[in-house]
Design an enzyme around this catalytic site. Structure first.
Site, PDB file in Angstrom:
ATOM      1  CG  ASP A  15       6.803   3.209  -0.492  1.00  0.00           C
ATOM      2  OD1 ASP A  15       7.674   2.894  -1.324  1.00  0.00           O
ATOM      3  OD2 ASP A  15       6.750   2.718   0.649  1.00  0.00           O
ATOM      4  CG  LEU A  16       5.506  -1.509  -4.770  1.00  0.00           C
ATOM      5  CD1 LEU A  16       4.248  -1.376  -5.618  1.00  0.00           C
ATOM      6  CD2 LEU A  16       6.634  -2.132  -5.591  1.00  0.00           C
ATOM      7  CG  ASP A  17       7.655  -3.046  -0.858  1.00  0.00           C
ATOM      8  OD1 ASP A  17       7.006  -3.447  -1.834  1.00  0.00           O
ATOM      9  OD2 ASP A  17       8.859  -3.270  -0.699  1.00  0.00           O
ATOM     10  CB  THR A  23       6.416  -6.876  -1.531  1.00  0.00           C
ATOM     11  OG1 THR A  23       6.990  -5.600  -1.244  1.00  0.00           O
ATOM     12  CG2 THR A  23       5.519  -6.775  -2.748  1.00  0.00           C
ATOM     13  CE  LYS A  51       7.186  -2.276   8.079  1.00  0.00           C
ATOM     14  NZ  LYS A  51       5.902  -1.949   8.730  1.00  0.00           N
ATOM     15  CB  SER A 120       9.142   2.041  -4.933  1.00  0.00           C
ATOM     16  OG  SER A 120       9.575   0.864  -4.286  1.00  0.00           O
ATOM     17  CB  ALA A 121      13.759   1.897  -1.838  1.00  0.00           C
ATOM     18  CE  LYS A 151      10.956   6.153  -0.934  1.00  0.00           C
ATOM     19  NZ  LYS A 151       9.731   5.329  -0.860  1.00  0.00           N
ATOM     20  CD  GLU A 175       7.293   6.302   1.760  1.00  0.00           C
ATOM     21  OE1 GLU A 175       7.151   5.415   2.631  1.00  0.00           O
ATOM     22  OE2 GLU A 175       8.152   6.228   0.876  1.00  0.00           O
ATOM     23  CG  ASP A 176       5.010   1.457   4.327  1.00  0.00           C
ATOM     24  OD1 ASP A 176       5.848   1.969   3.547  1.00  0.00           O
ATOM     25  OD2 ASP A 176       5.111   0.307   4.776  1.00  0.00           O
TER      26      ASP A 176
END
Length: 222
Positions: A15-17, A23, A51, A120-121, A151, A175-176
């Site tokens: 995942d990104l964020d 971000t 999130k 990522s979304a 997700k 993932e966070d």
């Protein structure tokens, strides 16, 4: 060093964020600005619900927090406004905003011969990776422009595995968000939670950051 679950895996999907870069604060400031314009407060606690979900769903949750119900055209305009503010803030981003250990962990996976994807979304993922200087570290980038279902639907991770030419069982997701952990589980993948163990309790392993998965020495450098 915490035992690295990638040892028996052929691919890693990030995942990104909240995993590679934070971000989330830029998102929050833009959502809070939008809420203020609409006449209500939007707290950090409210923001937790956003999130890992899509921009459209995030707007729905924000409007729920403000007790508002708006038409389709108005919602589309608000989502575009929020994204414009968010993208403007990203123009100031650079590699210094990578989370601890992120670049080194990505490099370590590539050095080990594993394939690496982003799942990522975010619809701005490509631009963010370029700003951070790490776009070249990914074999595939699956973002919000390429999926239909947000997700916890597993679509983003299944598509990432397909583009890596790997079976889902050969991939580990990082993932966070609880929604992302659920999506990885539904995709048939193992998952490492990045953040709060209480929130990410369904992950196979939870660590505070990618730096916790790095050896104390011999870290590859760019």
């Amino acid at each position: 060093m915490i035992n690295d679950p990638m040892l028996q895996s052929r691919g890693a999907i990030f995942d990104l964020d909240g995993v590679i870069v934070d971000t989330a604060r830029y998102h929050y400031l833009a959502w809070r600005r939008l809420a203020s314009e609409l006449g209500f407060e939007f707290s950090l606690a409210d923001n937790e619900r956003l999130k890992g979900v899509s921009r459209a769903r995030s707007l729905e949750l924000l409007l729920e927090a403000g007790g508002l119900s708006l038409g389709v055209e108005k919602k589309a305009a608000l989502a575009e406004k929020k994204n414009r503010w968010y993208v403007e803030s990203l123009a100031r981003m650079d590699g210094s905003e990578l989370l601890p250990g992120a670049r080194d962990y990505l490099l370590a996976q590539r050095a080990a011969g594993r394939r690496v994807a982003l799942g990522s979304a975010s619809k701005n993922a490509g631009m963010i990776l370029q700003r951070l200087g790490i776009a070249g570290l990914f074999d595939a980038v699956i973002d919000g422009t390429r999926v239909t279902n947000a997700k916890p639907d597993p679509e983003v991770f299944l598509l990432a595995a397909r583009e890596l030419a790997l079976a889902p069982a050969d991939c580990v997701v990082f993932e966070d968000a609880a929604a992302g952990v659920e999506a990885a589980r539904r995709a048939g993948m193992r998952v490492v939670g990045i953040g709060d163990a209480a929130i990410l309790r369904d992950a196979d392993l939870v660590v505070s950051g990618l730096d916790r998965l790095l050896p104390a020495a011999s870290v590859p450098t760019a």
